[in-house]
Design an enzyme around this catalytic site. Structure first.
Site, mmCIF file in Angstrom:
data_model
loop_
_atom_site.group_PDB
_atom_site.id
_atom_site.type_symbol
_atom_site.label_atom_id
_atom_site.label_comp_id
_atom_site.label_asym_id
_atom_site.label_seq_id
_atom_site.Cartn_x
_atom_site.Cartn_y
_atom_site.Cartn_z
ATOM 1 N N TRP A 176 -11.786 -19.553 26.258
ATOM 2 C CA TRP A 176 -12.739 -18.599 25.706
ATOM 3 C C TRP A 176 -12.200 -18.075 24.363
ATOM 4 O O TRP A 176 -11.026 -17.741 24.246
ATOM 5 C CB TRP A 176 -12.968 -17.430 26.680
ATOM 6 C CG TRP A 176 -13.837 -16.376 26.082
ATOM 7 C CD1 TRP A 176 -15.186 -16.419 25.946
ATOM 8 C CD2 TRP A 176 -13.414 -15.154 25.489
ATOM 9 N NE1 TRP A 176 -15.629 -15.295 25.295
ATOM 10 C CE2 TRP A 176 -14.560 -14.490 25.012
ATOM 11 C CE3 TRP A 176 -12.163 -14.546 25.304
ATOM 12 C CZ2 TRP A 176 -14.507 -13.261 24.371
ATOM 13 C CZ3 TRP A 176 -12.110 -13.316 24.660
ATOM 14 C CH2 TRP A 176 -13.283 -12.679 24.209
ATOM 15 N N ASP A 343 -29.593 -8.962 21.498
ATOM 16 C CA ASP A 343 -28.692 -9.610 22.465
ATOM 17 C C ASP A 343 -28.747 -8.858 23.793
ATOM 18 O O ASP A 343 -29.696 -8.112 24.079
ATOM 19 C CB ASP A 343 -27.272 -9.677 21.860
ATOM 20 C CG ASP A 343 -26.430 -10.798 22.422
ATOM 21 O OD1 ASP A 343 -25.995 -10.679 23.580
ATOM 22 O OD2 ASP A 343 -26.194 -11.809 21.714
ATOM 23 N N ASP A 344 -27.746 -9.017 24.604
ATOM 24 C CA ASP A 344 -27.629 -8.445 25.942
ATOM 25 C C ASP A 344 -27.876 -6.922 25.916
ATOM 26 O O ASP A 344 -27.551 -6.257 24.936
ATOM 27 C CB ASP A 344 -26.192 -8.729 26.428
ATOM 28 C CG ASP A 344 -26.051 -8.611 27.924
ATOM 29 O OD1 ASP A 344 -27.007 -8.163 28.569
ATOM 30 O OD2 ASP A 344 -24.979 -8.971 28.432
ATOM 31 N N ARG A 423 -17.973 -12.382 36.063
ATOM 32 C CA ARG A 423 -17.995 -11.311 35.056
ATOM 33 C C ARG A 423 -18.500 -9.987 35.652
ATOM 34 O O ARG A 423 -19.471 -9.979 36.414
ATOM 35 C CB ARG A 423 -18.914 -11.748 33.908
ATOM 36 C CG ARG A 423 -18.890 -10.829 32.724
ATOM 37 C CD ARG A 423 -19.819 -11.321 31.632
ATOM 38 N NE ARG A 423 -19.756 -10.448 30.486
ATOM 39 C CZ ARG A 423 -20.629 -10.443 29.486
ATOM 40 N NH1 ARG A 423 -21.624 -11.303 29.484
ATOM 41 N NH2 ARG A 423 -20.493 -9.626 28.482
ATOM 42 N N LYS A 459 -31.825 -16.827 22.841
ATOM 43 C CA LYS A 459 -30.399 -17.151 23.012
ATOM 44 C C LYS A 459 -30.176 -17.298 24.514
ATOM 45 O O LYS A 459 -30.306 -16.334 25.257
ATOM 46 C CB LYS A 459 -29.546 -16.029 22.422
ATOM 47 C CG LYS A 459 -28.037 -16.193 22.655
ATOM 48 C CD LYS A 459 -27.248 -15.141 21.891
ATOM 49 C CE LYS A 459 -25.754 -15.214 22.212
ATOM 50 N NZ LYS A 459 -24.982 -14.199 21.486
ATOM 51 N N TRP A 460 -29.860 -18.520 24.953
ATOM 52 C CA TRP A 460 -29.735 -18.853 26.385
ATOM 53 C C TRP A 460 -28.249 -18.874 26.712
ATOM 54 O O TRP A 460 -27.547 -19.790 26.336
ATOM 55 C CB TRP A 460 -30.378 -20.218 26.625
ATOM 56 C CG TRP A 460 -30.360 -20.758 28.019
ATOM 57 C CD1 TRP A 460 -29.271 -20.973 28.808
ATOM 58 C CD2 TRP A 460 -31.489 -21.191 28.798
ATOM 59 N NE1 TRP A 460 -29.635 -21.498 30.016
ATOM 60 C CE2 TRP A 460 -30.997 -21.649 30.038
ATOM 61 C CE3 TRP A 460 -32.863 -21.240 28.572
ATOM 62 C CZ2 TRP A 460 -31.834 -22.162 31.033
ATOM 63 C CZ3 TRP A 460 -33.686 -21.762 29.566
ATOM 64 C CH2 TRP A 460 -33.180 -22.205 30.781
ATOM 65 N N ASP A 461 -27.806 -17.857 27.432
ATOM 66 C CA ASP A 461 -26.367 -17.699 27.672
ATOM 67 C C ASP A 461 -25.988 -18.117 29.086
ATOM 68 O O ASP A 461 -26.854 -18.363 29.938
ATOM 69 C CB ASP A 461 -25.991 -16.222 27.423
ATOM 70 C CG ASP A 461 -24.566 -16.058 26.920
ATOM 71 O OD1 ASP A 461 -23.746 -16.982 27.118
ATOM 72 O OD2 ASP A 461 -24.263 -15.005 26.336
ATOM 73 N N ASN A 463 -22.397 -17.215 31.515
ATOM 74 C CA ASN A 463 -21.056 -16.632 31.440
ATOM 75 C C ASN A 463 -20.257 -16.706 32.725
ATOM 76 O O ASN A 463 -19.482 -15.813 33.034
ATOM 77 C CB ASN A 463 -21.178 -15.162 30.998
ATOM 78 C CG ASN A 463 -21.515 -15.054 29.521
ATOM 79 O OD1 ASN A 463 -20.812 -15.576 28.676
ATOM 80 N ND2 ASN A 463 -22.625 -14.390 29.221
ATOM 81 N N CYS A 509 -25.638 -20.976 24.475
ATOM 82 C CA CYS A 509 -24.425 -20.162 24.418
ATOM 83 C C CYS A 509 -23.822 -20.154 25.802
ATOM 84 O O CYS A 509 -24.530 -20.181 26.805
ATOM 85 C CB CYS A 509 -24.786 -18.746 23.971
ATOM 86 S SG CYS A 509 -23.377 -17.628 23.910
ATOM 87 N N ASP A 531 -17.182 -17.018 20.677
ATOM 88 C CA ASP A 531 -17.219 -15.551 20.645
ATOM 89 C C ASP A 531 -16.162 -15.008 19.695
ATOM 90 O O ASP A 531 -16.127 -13.805 19.435
ATOM 91 C CB ASP A 531 -16.985 -14.981 22.051
ATOM 92 C CG ASP A 531 -18.281 -14.758 22.799
ATOM 93 O OD1 ASP A 531 -19.356 -14.896 22.190
ATOM 94 O OD2 ASP A 531 -18.225 -14.444 23.999
HETATM 95 C C1 GLA Z 1 -21.496 -13.846 25.867
HETATM 96 C C2 GLA Z 1 -21.924 -14.365 24.509
HETATM 97 C C3 GLA Z 1 -21.953 -13.233 23.512
HETATM 98 C C4 GLA Z 1 -22.891 -12.164 24.002
HETATM 99 C C5 GLA Z 1 -22.469 -11.695 25.376
HETATM 100 C C6 GLA Z 1 -23.475 -10.758 25.956
HETATM 101 O O1 GLA Z 1 -20.177 -13.469 25.881
HETATM 102 O O2 GLA Z 1 -21.080 -15.378 24.078
HETATM 103 O O3 GLA Z 1 -22.354 -13.706 22.256
HETATM 104 O O4 GLA Z 1 -24.191 -12.655 24.012
HETATM 105 O O5 GLA Z 1 -22.334 -12.787 26.280
HETATM 106 O O6 GLA Z 1 -23.105 -10.298 27.197
#
Ligand code: GLA
Length: 721
Positions: A176, A343-344, A423, A459-461, A463, A509, A531
């Site tokens: 990461w 974003d989030d 997470r 933005k499709w994340d 994690n 993402c 990131d």
């Molecule tokens: C991930 C993405 C970041 C952001 C966060 C939001 O870490 O890589 O760019 O969008 O999630 O929680």
């Protein structure tokens, strides 16, 4: 239009290979040829992969005693080398003996059909020759014609073999915020394995792409190099077996660990593609072939120049609200940007997304933060002449969410074990093998667009890794199908989204570049590279990533100084100059810039708009690698017709009295004269402004463009006169 292969491309020729007569097949791209022999009753053999040759040269290949290696070695009869295929047949027999039953060429496809000598078990090898780039894609279709189920224990996509002493491998690994770190090393006897077991974020550590340099230490713009990329969204394994220092065999495919796959009678299995290229122009030649293939074939919307955006994450993290978003919109509009992405943090009702411990899955607006919902954000953007985008993490949930409360059976889990959470101590992965979950994930995007028809960007994340290896949807005898069926479910969902929303721009993402793989790219326009937005470290991450992926897909954002990940203080010009080599964006509150910086940022955005087509659609030439360890780095971009170019050089480390290297350019027309202009030299006079040089001089002799201080950089624009 389908390209019709010339009849000559597939011709039976007589050669003295033992007592057999050889029937050869040529898989041709504009500059390369893969030659195999396909004698019925025998195994398919690879004999040559290199610069394009004519059929009359086939005899030379045999006379030179070139490589002669099984193109798809199966386990259990003759091969004691690494194998591509291993099967437990219906009667328990673990051996497979394949023989050619036929072969044909249809348009750009070559298909070689194989059957087990004793069983109704079939394998078709596919080779697709791309006529507009020098990439060959290979995959297999495996079919069970037996009366009972069989079990695939190993099922690689493709094989490439070569014979060369002193070959080197270039590969990419990371973690990461430090993705795609490049390692180059000689291939030594034994087995080199590049593998990923994450299940979901399968490019966060090792990457599924390698280059093999045949002429010793890898060079950027000279030497023979083979590039290989497995196009698969899930776990994979690339094996490179070196025998006696000179014979190297690459076998690439889905990782077989915990992934045995049962085929019922009549069922088939198609493996993902392995993409291959060969270049005599060094690693750069391999990269440019992959970039072109990306533009023409693989990347979603590969010819459309990307917008300049502001993403809210590093500016406000989860503290989004209408007012702060509007301030950021004002900021990016003033700088000349084109798109704002929230974003989030924008969602959750019962479980508000105020931190990362809750809310994933509850994709309704947090009305405390955004009383008038997403439509009001979109309208605010529209009123300012900006496009609008939004963040989601659709394959995930938190144990603290309304979604999980309603559908606890939708997450990956094992009934007899406590959940292992990711997470925030609560994150869980949804079971994408379950069609109900697939429908739900589709509906997240569908509802967002239906509710906001002018939504431009998502933005499709993603994690989290695939913890809790278990599916309540798959039957107990099919649990080992989980990784494959998860990714088939994900791909079919993405296909559904793309069929309905072809123009929606979607960024891939996964905590940064955790999913950067060609298997995803048909559905995504771009990916978040990392990131880590520290410009010094980005030089390394972007350098590695660019080996296989085109600049237009690489999201590169200017962020605050001191940098939030590393604390490093870097001047704004250097941050822009590093971000400008990809799809430029910003990841900060523009209101945090002082007046001087704001004026600079405006100029940089305006300049980027001018050079954007050269950067995003041109050919990339990496010149001086940051991995050389001398504190400098340079690269350039050249239009296809060589009439325009942009050159970047950087100094990112500082030693007293360190001499700046002479900068040699590449990719220019040697006979043309170019006029140079310099973009905003903060520390130097515009020394080269208006000067003219021949392409030959710039490439052979080069420039002494001095960079004195740490984090100084130059951007030079070249135009043919
Ligand atoms: C991930 C993405 C970041 C952001 C966060 C939001 O870490 O890589 O760019 O969008 O999630 O929680």
């Amino acid at each position: 239009m389908k390209k019709i292969f010339s009849l000559l491309a597939f011709c039976p020729l007589l050669f003295s290979v033992g007592k057999l007569s050889a029937k050869d097949v040529f898989v041709n791209t504009p500059k390369t040829t893969l030659m195999l022999s396909v004698n019925e009753g025998s195994t398919p053999r690879i004999h040559y992969y290199g610069s394009r040759i004519s059929h009359s040269q086939a005899q030379e290949i045999y006379d030179a005693m070139s490589i002669n290696y099984d193109a798809y070695p199966a386990f259990g009869r003759t091969s004691f080398d690494e194998t591509a295929l291993s099967v437990t047949h219906a009667d328990g027999n673990m051996s497979t003996e394949l023989a050619i039953t036929g072969s044909r060429q249809e348009g750009d496809l070559t298909i070689i059909s194989l059957k087990d000598k004793a069983y109704k078990f079939f394998v078709d090898l596919y080779y697709k020759a791309n006529s507009e780039s020098d990439v060959i894609e290979t995959w297999t279709v495996i079919r069970n014609g037996e009366k009972k189920p069989i079990r695939l224990e190993q099922y690689a996509s493709g094989v490439m073999t070569l014979r060369q002493e002193g070959a080197w491998i270039t590969h990419f690994h990371g973690t990461w915020a430090a993705e795609s770190q490049m390692t180059e090393e000689p291939l030594t006897p034994g087995l080199k394995t590049i593998v990923n077991h994450d299940g979901v974020r399968t490019a966060m550590d090792d990457r599924a792409e390698v280059m093999i340099s045949l002429d010793g230490k890898p060079q950027e713009n000279s030497g023979r190099v083979i590039g290989a990329a497995l196009c698969w969204t899930g776990n994979y394994k690339l094996r490179l077996e070196t025998r006696g220092k000179y014979r190297h065999t690459l076998i690439a495919g889905i990782d077989e660990l915990h992934t045995a796959y049962t085929l019922r009678p009549g069922e088939s299995f198609q493996t993902p593609e392995l993409a291959l290229t060969y270049s005599t122009e060094g690693k750069g030649g391999v990269s440019r072939a992959f970039h072109r293939w990306g533009h023409n074939v693989k990347l979603h919307n590969g010819h459309q120049v990307r917008d300049i955006l502001l993403n809210s994450w590093e500016g406000v993290y989860m503290n989004v609200n209408q007012e702060v978003c509007e301030q950021m919109m004002d900021g990016i509009r003033e700088l000349g940007g084109e798109l704002f992405v929230v974003d989030d943090g924008w969602f959750g009702r019962k479980y508000r997304r105020t931190d990362d411990t809750q809310g994933l899955g509850d994709w309704m607006t947090d009305t405390q933060k955004l009383p008038d919902g997403v439509p009001a954000l979109l309208k605010a953007a529209e009123d300012r002449g900006l496009k609008f985008g939004i963040w989601i993490e659709p394959e995930m949930t938190n144990s603290k969410s309304e979604l999980y409360e309603a559908h606890p059976d939708w997450v990956l889990a094992h009934p007899t074990r406590e959940l292992s959470k990711g997470r925030g101590g609560t994150q869980l992965v949804l079971d994408m093998s379950n069609p109900k979950v697939q429908d739900y994930v589709f509906s997240i995007v569908d509802n967002l667009v239906k509710g906001n028809p002018k939504l431009h960007y998502i933005k499709w994340d993603c994690n989290m890794s695939m913890n809790n290896y278990g599916s309540s949807y798959l039957t107990s005898d099919r649990q080992s199908h989980l990784v494959v069926d998860f990714h088939r479910g994900l791909r079919s969902t993405l296909e559904r989204i793309r069929a309905k929303y072809p123009d929606l721009v979607i960024q891939l993402c996964a905590g940064g570049g955790g999913r950067v793989n060609w298997g995803f790219m048909p559905y995504f326009d771009e990916f978040w590279v990392s990131d880590d937005t520290d410009a010094q470290q980005r030089l390394f991450i972007q350098w590695g990533t660019s080996h296989f992926f085109p600049t237009m897909a690489m999201a590169q954002h200017v962020s605050a100084s001191p940098n939030h990940q590393t604390g490093r203080i870097i001047p704004l010009k250097f941050r822009f100059d590093v971000a400008m080599t990809g799809r430029l964006g910003m990841e900060m509150k523009p209101s945090d810039l002082n007046d001087r910086e704001r004026e600079y940022a405006k100029k940089a955005v305006a300049f980027y708009k001018e050079i954007r087509p050269v950067i995003q659609l041109g050919d990339q030439y990496r010149l001086l690698s940051p991995y050389e360890g001398n504190g400098f780095c340079s690269q350039m971009f050249v239009t296809e017709d060589k009439s325009e170019a942009v050159f970047f050089c950087y100094k990112f480390e500082h030693y007293v009295d360190l001499h700046t290297p002479r900068w040699h350019m590449a990719g220019l027309d040697p006979d043309a004269t170019y006029r140079l202009t310099e973009f905003e030299c903060s520390e130097h006079e515009h020394y080269f402004e208006g000067k003219t040089f021949s392409g030959k001089f710039l490439m052979e002799t080069g420039l002494d463009a001095n960079l004195s201080r740490q984090f100084s950089s130059r951007v030079i624009r070249l135009k043919k006169i």
